[in-house]
Design a protein around this motif. Structure first.
Motif, PDB file in Angstrom:
ATOM      1  N   LYS A 274       0.795  -1.230   0.000  1.00 51.61           N
ATOM      2  CA  LYS A 274       0.000   0.000   0.000  1.00 51.61           C
ATOM      3  C   LYS A 274       0.829   1.281   0.000  1.00 51.61           C
ATOM      4  N   GLY A 275       2.142   1.124   0.034  1.00 52.29           N
ATOM      5  CA  GLY A 275       2.994   2.305   0.049  1.00 52.29           C
ATOM      6  C   GLY A 275       2.994   2.980   1.406  1.00 52.29           C
ATOM      7  N   TYR A 276       3.880   3.958   1.574  1.00 55.43           N
ATOM      8  CA  TYR A 276       3.889   4.655   2.861  1.00 55.43           C
ATOM      9  C   TYR A 276       4.127   6.147   2.673  1.00 55.43           C
ATOM     10  N   ASP A 277       3.665   6.644   1.529  1.00 56.32           N
ATOM     11  CA  ASP A 277       3.907   8.055   1.237  1.00 56.32           C
ATOM     12  C   ASP A 277       2.860   8.973   1.850  1.00 56.32           C
ATOM     13  N   ARG A 278       1.606   8.514   1.771  1.00 55.04           N
ATOM     14  CA  ARG A 278       0.507   9.408   2.146  1.00 55.04           C
ATOM     15  C   ARG A 278      -0.439   8.724   3.120  1.00 55.04           C
ATOM     16  N   CYS A 279      -1.036   9.546   3.991  1.00 56.84           N
ATOM     17  CA  CYS A 279      -2.076   9.047   4.885  1.00 56.84           C
ATOM     18  C   CYS A 279      -3.303   8.693   4.046  1.00 56.84           C
ATOM     19  N   CYS A 280      -3.834   7.505   4.244  1.00 58.38           N
ATOM     20  CA  CYS A 280      -4.979   7.060   3.434  1.00 58.38           C
ATOM     21  C   CYS A 280      -6.268   7.780   3.810  1.00 58.38           C
ATOM     22  N   TYR A 281      -6.259   8.517   4.897  1.00 58.12           N
ATOM     23  CA  TYR A 281      -7.465   9.261   5.286  1.00 58.12           C
ATOM     24  C   TYR A 281      -7.392  10.718   4.846  1.00 58.12           C
ATOM     25  N   CYS A 282      -6.341  11.424   5.227  1.00 56.63           N
ATOM     26  CA  CYS A 282      -6.311  12.874   4.964  1.00 56.63           C
ATOM     27  C   CYS A 282      -5.343  13.253   3.841  1.00 56.63           C
ATOM     28  N   GLY A 283      -4.532  12.304   3.380  1.00 49.79           N
ATOM     29  CA  GLY A 283      -3.624  12.600   2.286  1.00 49.79           C
ATOM     30  C   GLY A 283      -2.317  13.261   2.710  1.00 49.79           C
ATOM     31  N   GLU A 284      -2.186  13.508   3.998  1.00 48.93           N
ATOM     32  CA  GLU A 284      -0.964  14.121   4.549  1.00 48.93           C
ATOM     33  C   GLU A 284       0.269  13.279   4.181  1.00 48.93           C
ATOM     34  N   LYS A 285       1.369  13.959   3.872  1.00 49.14           N
ATOM     35  CA  LYS A 285       2.597  13.243   3.567  1.00 49.14           C
ATOM     36  C   LYS A 285       3.120  12.557   4.835  1.00 49.14           C
ATOM     37  N   LEU A 286       3.539  11.336   4.689  1.00 49.08           N
ATOM     38  CA  LEU A 286       3.986  10.583   5.875  1.00 49.08           C
ATOM     39  C   LEU A 286       5.506  10.603   5.978  1.00 49.08           C
ATOM     40  N   SER A 287       5.974  10.759   7.201  1.00 52.10           N
ATOM     41  CA  SER A 287       7.403  10.672   7.464  1.00 52.10           C
ATOM     42  C   SER A 287       7.615   9.567   8.498  1.00 52.10           C
ATOM     43  N   MET A 288       8.862   9.255   8.778  1.00 44.15           N
ATOM     44  CA  MET A 288       9.146   8.249   9.805  1.00 44.15           C
ATOM     45  C   MET A 288       8.472   8.632  11.134  1.00 44.15           C
ATOM     46  N   LYS A 289       8.351   9.953  11.359  1.00 47.04           N
ATOM     47  CA  LYS A 289       7.834  10.428  12.644  1.00 47.04           C
ATOM     48  C   LYS A 289       6.327  10.272  12.799  1.00 47.04           C
ATOM     49  N   ASN A 290       5.586  10.536  11.709  1.00 49.42           N
ATOM     50  CA  ASN A 290       4.126  10.543  11.898  1.00 49.42           C
ATOM     51  C   ASN A 290       3.449   9.345  11.222  1.00 49.42           C
ATOM     52  N   ARG A 291       4.252   8.383  10.816  1.00 44.33           N
ATOM     53  CA  ARG A 291       3.714   7.235  10.087  1.00 44.33           C
ATOM     54  C   ARG A 291       3.211   6.152  11.056  1.00 44.33           C
ATOM     55  N   THR A 292       1.970   5.709  10.829  1.00 45.47           N
ATOM     56  CA  THR A 292       1.444   4.587  11.621  1.00 45.47           C
ATOM     57  C   THR A 292       0.684   3.656  10.681  1.00 45.47           C
ATOM     58  N   LEU A 293       0.312   2.507  11.192  1.00 44.53           N
ATOM     59  CA  LEU A 293      -0.614   1.656  10.454  1.00 44.53           C
ATOM     60  C   LEU A 293      -1.895   1.573  11.260  1.00 44.53           C
ATOM     61  N   ASP A 294      -2.973   1.944  10.611  1.00 41.02           N
ATOM     62  CA  ASP A 294      -4.262   1.931  11.293  1.00 41.02           C
ATOM     63  C   ASP A 294      -4.957   0.588  11.063  1.00 41.02           C
ATOM     64  N   HIS A 295      -5.602   0.079  12.109  1.00 39.11           N
ATOM     65  CA  HIS A 295      -6.443  -1.117  11.959  1.00 39.11           C
ATOM     66  C   HIS A 295      -7.834  -0.668  11.511  1.00 39.11           C
TER      67      HIS A 295
END
Ligand SMILES: [Zn+2]
Length: 222
Positions: A47-68
């Motif tokens: 699924k990639g890890y570039d963007r938040c699947c909800y808000c589209g925010e760019k993801l970094s190591m700091k704010n990246r999570t996996l949502d259930h």
């Protein structure tokens, strides 16, 4: 169920030479593999890890999570079908709403509407749990007769704390906190405490997610 897998994939296991790999659509994982970590890695590959699947925010190591998508609280498990790359904020906002519920929540304008909607989802999801069910897709689940597998399991080293949690959950809800996860060759990947309790309670079946395209191998005995 068949989980989504990358076509080519190799996962190295820290501290063990054996790991996990995909071959002809089957995921082979050694018994030492940390299943959650493996599923997280596969989810990022798929699924990639570039963007938040909800808000589209760019993801970094700091704010990246996996949502259930179906939250852990209602029996949601860590498989690629149930995980989405998400920013920390969205993951926190989502609390224990499902993916769909959170999509609705996000459309609401005011904080009080959001709070009211959240409370409604809570009542609804609690209702499902009270009826002894999980708030996840029914087609993922099957009823699993565990006795054939259970006789090979040593329950002696299970943690008391987790056993108590499972017992008290069962007392309150007439159900277990999550389905058991089993590989296609009958290896219990998650849910030993659940099986232990079910056995003591003389149940023959538990609700399980059987991963039909996952094989657990034991290098020591093969
Ligand atoms: Zn977000």
């Amino acid at each position: 169920m068949i989980i989504r897998l990358p076509e080519r994939f190799i996962y190295s296991n820290k501290g063990h030479e054996d790991g996990a790999y995909v071959e002809n659509g089957i995921l082979y994982m050694s018994k030492y593999t940390n299943f959650e970590d493996l599923m997280y890695t596969i989810t990022y590959v798929l699924k990639g890890y570039d963007r938040c699947c909800y808000c589209g925010e760019k993801l970094s190591m700091k704010n990246r999570t996996l949502d259930h998508m179906y939250p852990r609280r209602w029996g949601g498990v860590s498989i690629p079908e149930n995980l989405l790359p998400s920013c920390k904020k969205c993951n926190q906002d989502k609390k224990d709403m499902t993916y769909r519920q959170f999509q609705e929540w996000r459309k609401l304008a005011t904080q009080s509407e959001k709070e009211k909607y959240y409370q409604q989802t809570l009542v609804r999801n609690l209702g499902v749990a009270r009826r002894g069910r999980f708030v996840i897709k029914r087609r993922w689940l099957s009823s699993y007769e565990f006795e054939n597998v259970a006789k090979y399991i040593s329950f002696n080293r299970l943690s008391d704390r987790k056993s108590k949690l499972v017992s008290s959950y069962y007392r309150n809800w007439g159900q277990y906190p999550h389905p058991v996860i089993v590989s296609s060759n009958g290896w219990v990947i998650k849910g030993l405490h659940v099986l232990h309790h079910a056995r003591k309670a003389k149940k023959k079946y538990v609700m399980a997610i059987v991963l039909e395209n996952v094989v657990v191998y034991d290098k020591d005995t093969s």
